[in-house]
Design an enzyme around this catalytic site. Sequence first.
Site, mmCIF file in Angstrom:
data_model
loop_
_atom_site.group_PDB
_atom_site.id
_atom_site.type_symbol
_atom_site.label_atom_id
_atom_site.label_comp_id
_atom_site.label_asym_id
_atom_site.label_seq_id
_atom_site.Cartn_x
_atom_site.Cartn_y
_atom_site.Cartn_z
ATOM 1 N N LYS A 66 -25.311 75.229 -5.453
ATOM 2 C CA LYS A 66 -26.694 75.240 -4.930
ATOM 3 C C LYS A 66 -26.911 76.526 -4.155
ATOM 4 O O LYS A 66 -25.958 77.186 -3.715
ATOM 5 C CB LYS A 66 -26.952 74.024 -4.028
ATOM 6 C CG LYS A 66 -25.990 73.870 -2.823
ATOM 7 C CD LYS A 66 -26.382 74.629 -1.579
ATOM 8 C CE LYS A 66 -25.424 74.370 -0.415
ATOM 9 N NZ LYS A 66 -25.561 75.338 0.680
ATOM 10 N N GLY A 88 -21.032 79.059 0.898
ATOM 11 C CA GLY A 88 -22.358 78.485 1.171
ATOM 12 C C GLY A 88 -23.056 78.050 -0.106
ATOM 13 O O GLY A 88 -24.270 77.852 -0.128
ATOM 14 N N LEU A 89 -22.282 77.902 -1.180
ATOM 15 C CA LEU A 89 -22.846 77.517 -2.479
ATOM 16 C C LEU A 89 -22.579 76.050 -2.801
ATOM 17 O O LEU A 89 -22.890 75.580 -3.898
ATOM 18 C CB LEU A 89 -22.262 78.409 -3.583
ATOM 19 C CG LEU A 89 -22.573 79.907 -3.449
ATOM 20 C CD1 LEU A 89 -21.774 80.719 -4.472
ATOM 21 C CD2 LEU A 89 -24.070 80.177 -3.628
ATOM 22 N N GLY A 90 -21.976 75.334 -1.875
ATOM 23 C CA GLY A 90 -21.771 73.893 -2.048
ATOM 24 C C GLY A 90 -20.729 73.538 -3.092
ATOM 25 O O GLY A 90 -20.770 72.446 -3.657
ATOM 26 N N GLY A 93 -17.410 72.758 -3.008
ATOM 27 C CA GLY A 93 -16.608 71.568 -2.697
ATOM 28 C C GLY A 93 -17.461 70.313 -2.712
ATOM 29 O O GLY A 93 -17.035 69.259 -3.206
ATOM 30 N N ALA A 145 -20.231 69.836 -4.435
ATOM 31 C CA ALA A 145 -20.602 69.537 -5.824
ATOM 32 C C ALA A 145 -19.444 68.846 -6.544
ATOM 33 O O ALA A 145 -19.660 67.895 -7.310
ATOM 34 C CB ALA A 145 -20.991 70.816 -6.555
ATOM 35 N N ASP A 169 -23.377 68.009 2.778
ATOM 36 C CA ASP A 169 -24.043 68.527 1.575
ATOM 37 C C ASP A 169 -23.745 67.704 0.326
ATOM 38 O O ASP A 169 -24.272 68.007 -0.747
ATOM 39 C CB ASP A 169 -23.612 69.978 1.307
ATOM 40 C CG ASP A 169 -24.395 70.969 2.158
ATOM 41 O OD1 ASP A 169 -25.406 70.566 2.768
ATOM 42 O OD2 ASP A 169 -23.993 72.148 2.193
HETATM 43 O O1 C5P Z 1 -20.195 67.871 6.773
HETATM 44 P P1 C5P Z 1 -19.353 69.098 6.579
HETATM 45 O O2 C5P Z 1 -17.900 68.788 6.522
HETATM 46 O O3 C5P Z 1 -19.819 69.939 5.451
HETATM 47 O O4 C5P Z 1 -19.600 69.978 7.882
HETATM 48 C C1 C5P Z 1 -18.665 70.895 8.345
HETATM 49 C C2 C5P Z 1 -19.027 71.292 9.752
HETATM 50 O O5 C5P Z 1 -20.220 72.064 9.742
HETATM 51 C C3 C5P Z 1 -19.311 70.163 10.713
HETATM 52 O O6 C5P Z 1 -18.138 69.681 11.298
HETATM 53 C C4 C5P Z 1 -20.215 70.846 11.713
HETATM 54 O O7 C5P Z 1 -19.448 71.628 12.605
HETATM 55 C C5 C5P Z 1 -21.013 71.792 10.866
HETATM 56 N N1 C5P Z 1 -22.300 71.218 10.432
HETATM 57 C C6 C5P Z 1 -23.312 71.050 11.359
HETATM 58 N N2 C5P Z 1 -24.517 70.529 10.973
HETATM 59 C C7 C5P Z 1 -24.730 70.196 9.674
HETATM 60 C C8 C5P Z 1 -23.721 70.390 8.717
HETATM 61 C C9 C5P Z 1 -22.509 70.905 9.124
HETATM 62 O O8 C5P Z 1 -23.139 71.342 12.527
HETATM 63 N N3 C5P Z 1 -25.925 69.681 9.318
#
Ligand code: C5P
Length: 280
Positions: A8, A94-96, A98, A100, A132
Amino acid sequence: MRLTAHAKINWALNVLGRRADGYHELDMLVQRVALADSLEFEPDDGLRLEVAGSDAPTDGRNLAYRAAAALRAACGVQAGALIRLTKRIPSQAGLGGGSADAAATLQGLNALWGCGLDQQQLAGIGLGLGADVPLCLQPGLMRAQGIGEHLSPLPGGRALDLVIVQPLEGLSTPAVFQAFALHKPERMADIQAGMALLQAGGGMDFGPLFNQLQPAAQALLPVIDTAQQALLANGAVFAQMSGSGSAVYGVFENARKAGQAQAALAADWPVCIQTKTIES
Ligand code: C5P
């Protein structure tokens, strides 16, 4: 069974605030792109993951493996599976990628194991794996709010030609959100105008679009700005970082111009991929 797990890009990303649990409330415009990993699923006694095309881990450090384990636990499944993952989406970009892979694993094993979960139930499990993952269960163009779980599909999203460049260094999402506290831009994306622009096929004025995480990511990795300028210098009508970086995408008027830019940029940027957004 074989599935593709599409990357993405973020057309817009506003950070609205920080929740008590540390996650940030976001308002994003996201579109899936043709660039994809592929996954094959077959029955097996245990849970096994094989990865080609990357040195990504094959155990619980891999989000696809965690997705399989979470679905198995949620549905009380005894059966196992062998997952063969072929990586093409750069990681820490930043392309999602993992996310996806995790979303496709939930969909693939839901079918293989006959769990019978619907999209909303899969999104619930997905959200526990990463913010994501739910949006990676959706095709095309969408608005994502909350931490990424409130999704509004947006019909009318176009197939636009892109070149994606990633600096050799990736960026970790938590590090970028941490840096955001010190590098919060005053400028915000205009989400309503952005939606109108992306849905209406209304010309190429990308002015409403902005990624509020880019200044923080650039503070950690100044070469992100270099990548953005390189895309613009090679004919992109708009260029911006995706998600929490470090990949930067450029939008081109057509596939020929994107192809020329990709060929020119590939000399300096080892990760340089021509693709397009998926229409909705
Ligand atoms: O949910 P995910 O593992 O992708 O998020 C990784 C880290 O990115 C979270 O632990 C948080 O520090 C940060 N994050 C955030 N707000 C979001 C998504 C991610 O602060 N909406």
